[in-house]
Design a protein around this motif. Structure first.
Motif, PDB file in Angstrom:
ATOM      1  N   ARG A 189      -3.295   1.252  -2.308  1.00 51.93           N
ATOM      2  CA  ARG A 189      -2.330   0.212  -1.957  1.00 51.93           C
ATOM      3  C   ARG A 189      -3.029  -1.022  -1.407  1.00 51.93           C
ATOM      4  N   ASP A 190      -4.066  -0.794  -0.593  1.00 55.00           N
ATOM      5  CA  ASP A 190      -4.790  -1.900   0.035  1.00 55.00           C
ATOM      6  C   ASP A 190      -6.130  -1.384   0.531  1.00 55.00           C
ATOM      7  N   ARG A 191      -6.838  -2.199   1.282  1.00 53.36           N
ATOM      8  CA  ARG A 191      -8.175  -1.821   1.744  1.00 53.36           C
ATOM      9  C   ARG A 191      -8.131  -0.653   2.724  1.00 53.36           C
ATOM     10  N   VAL A 192      -7.102  -0.616   3.578  1.00 55.03           N
ATOM     11  CA  VAL A 192      -6.981   0.504   4.512  1.00 55.03           C
ATOM     12  C   VAL A 192      -6.873   1.812   3.737  1.00 55.03           C
ATOM     13  N   HIS A 193      -6.041   1.797   2.696  1.00 56.52           N
ATOM     14  CA  HIS A 193      -5.868   2.979   1.854  1.00 56.52           C
ATOM     15  C   HIS A 193      -7.194   3.347   1.188  1.00 56.52           C
ATOM     16  N   ALA A 194      -7.968   2.356   0.764  1.00 53.37           N
ATOM     17  CA  ALA A 194      -9.265   2.616   0.135  1.00 53.37           C
ATOM     18  C   ALA A 194     -10.235   3.271   1.113  1.00 53.37           C
ATOM     19  N   VAL A 195     -10.214   2.837   2.376  1.00 53.25           N
ATOM     20  CA  VAL A 195     -11.064   3.451   3.401  1.00 53.25           C
ATOM     21  C   VAL A 195     -10.689   4.919   3.573  1.00 53.25           C
ATOM     22  N   ILE A 196      -9.389   5.183   3.646  1.00 54.85           N
ATOM     23  CA  ILE A 196      -8.920   6.563   3.808  1.00 54.85           C
ATOM     24  C   ILE A 196      -9.360   7.413   2.618  1.00 54.85           C
ATOM     25  N   LEU A 197      -9.201   6.883   1.408  1.00 53.19           N
ATOM     26  CA  LEU A 197      -9.612   7.624   0.214  1.00 53.19           C
ATOM     27  C   LEU A 197     -11.109   7.925   0.243  1.00 53.19           C
ATOM     28  N   ALA A 198     -11.901   6.938   0.643  1.00 52.94           N
ATOM     29  CA  ALA A 198     -13.355   7.128   0.661  1.00 52.94           C
ATOM     30  C   ALA A 198     -13.744   8.285   1.567  1.00 52.94           C
ATOM     31  N   HIS A 199     -13.053   8.425   2.690  1.00 53.45           N
ATOM     32  CA  HIS A 199     -13.360   9.520   3.608  1.00 53.45           C
ATOM     33  C   HIS A 199     -12.781  10.840   3.113  1.00 53.45           C
ATOM     34  N   ARG A 200     -11.595  10.789   2.565  1.00 52.60           N
ATOM     35  CA  ARG A 200     -11.003  12.023   2.038  1.00 52.60           C
ATOM     36  C   ARG A 200     -11.857  12.616   0.917  1.00 52.60           C
ATOM     37  N   LEU A 201     -12.414  11.745   0.086  1.00 52.38           N
ATOM     38  CA  LEU A 201     -13.162  12.196  -1.089  1.00 52.38           C
ATOM     39  C   LEU A 201     -14.646  12.406  -0.795  1.00 52.38           C
ATOM     40  N   GLY A 202     -15.056  12.161   0.461  1.00 53.61           N
ATOM     41  CA  GLY A 202     -16.440  12.401   0.830  1.00 53.61           C
ATOM     42  C   GLY A 202     -17.411  11.339   0.356  1.00 53.61           C
ATOM     43  N   HIS A 203     -16.919  10.151   0.031  1.00 53.58           N
ATOM     44  CA  HIS A 203     -17.801   9.082  -0.416  1.00 53.58           C
ATOM     45  C   HIS A 203     -18.495   8.383   0.748  1.00 53.58           C
ATOM     46  N   VAL A 204     -17.970   8.603   1.953  1.00 55.00           N
ATOM     47  CA  VAL A 204     -18.581   8.077   3.171  1.00 55.00           C
ATOM     48  C   VAL A 204     -18.872   9.275   4.056  1.00 55.00           C
TER      49      VAL A 204
END
Length: 245
Positions: A220-235
């Motif tokens: 949806r936006d950058r906040v959502h992208a941050v959440i996805l990155a952590h959920r998926l283990g990219h960070v």
């Protein structure tokens, strides 16, 4: 006599709506916003229902939204604004940086999180940031947010048993190499200007990449992208998603 040259129009001011049930808070923020040459106050609301109505009436760029309000709280108001006016960004206000209501509003689609005792420069910088499409979250708040929205660990089937569900696809797998660089920078909380400096790109190019990344991720936006990155283990879990001030 030669004709006078027409003045060159500058960028349109940022249209701001204030939503807070405390009149004194609105007065203080109003004075700050009205003193900024690149901002204009287009309306005020004392509860969530009024905020939704004012957004429909005034089409603001940014809503500065309190979360604890009568009739309809900031969570419900944010969700409705995101649904009906997706071009309007919501900046959440709260008294405490660990406010459960504020986390709910961010999950509902708010683009940032700000304490009510923020300094004048912090408020105006946050309004400009969410208007640009950047996220406004401090490292501590982002860590706490991620704890609240973390997905449960996937079930591991017993040896020899069929998996009950298809394996989850990684939405980042379709990103180009450059888009992935931008995505990981967004996940670390960098602004477009900071990403441009780090990756040696024009800021306009970064903005284009960010748009493509969000579209490919379904974020949806950058906040959502941050959440996805952590959920998926990219960070890495131990990393701060945003740099220290």
């Amino acid at each position: 006599m030669p004709e006078a040259a027409e003045p060159i129009a500058g960028p349109a001011p940022i249209r701001v709506l204030l939503a807070d049930d405390q009149a004194l808070i609105r007065v203080g923020f109003r004075l700050v916003i009205e003193a900024e040459p690149d901002m204009i106050l287009v309306g005020e609301a004392s509860d969530g229902l009024e905020a939704v109505d004012e957004v429909r009436r005034t089409a603001p760029d940014v809503v500065v939204m309190d979360v604890r309000m009568p009739r309809l709280d900031g969570i419900g108001a944010t969700a409705e604004i995101v649904r009906t006016a997706p071009e309007t960004r919501v900046l959440v206000l709260t008294t405490f940086d660990l406010d459960e209501y504020a986390f709910g509003a961010i999950q509902a689609g708010a683009s940032g999180f700000l304490l009510k005792d923020a300094q004048r420069a912090e408020l105006t910088a946050a309004i400009r940031a969410v208007r640009r499409g950047d996220a406004v979250l401090s490292p501590r708040v982002t860590r706490r947010l991620l704890e609240h929205v973390a997905l449960p660990a996937p079930e591991v089937p017993a040896p020899g048993a069929a998996s009950p569900v298809a394996p989850r696809t990684d939405p980042a797998s379709g990103l180009t190499e450059r888009e992935r660089d931008v995505y990981l920078a967004v996940a670390r909380g960098l602004s477009n200007a900071e990403i441009a400096a780090e990756l040696f790109l024009a800021e306009s190019t970064v903005k284009t990449h960010v748009g493509r990344v969000l579209a490919k991720l379904g974020a949806r936006d950058r906040v959502h992208a941050v959440i996805l990155a952590h959920r998926l283990g990219h960070v890495a879990p131990g990393d701060d998603p945003t740099p220290p001030p």
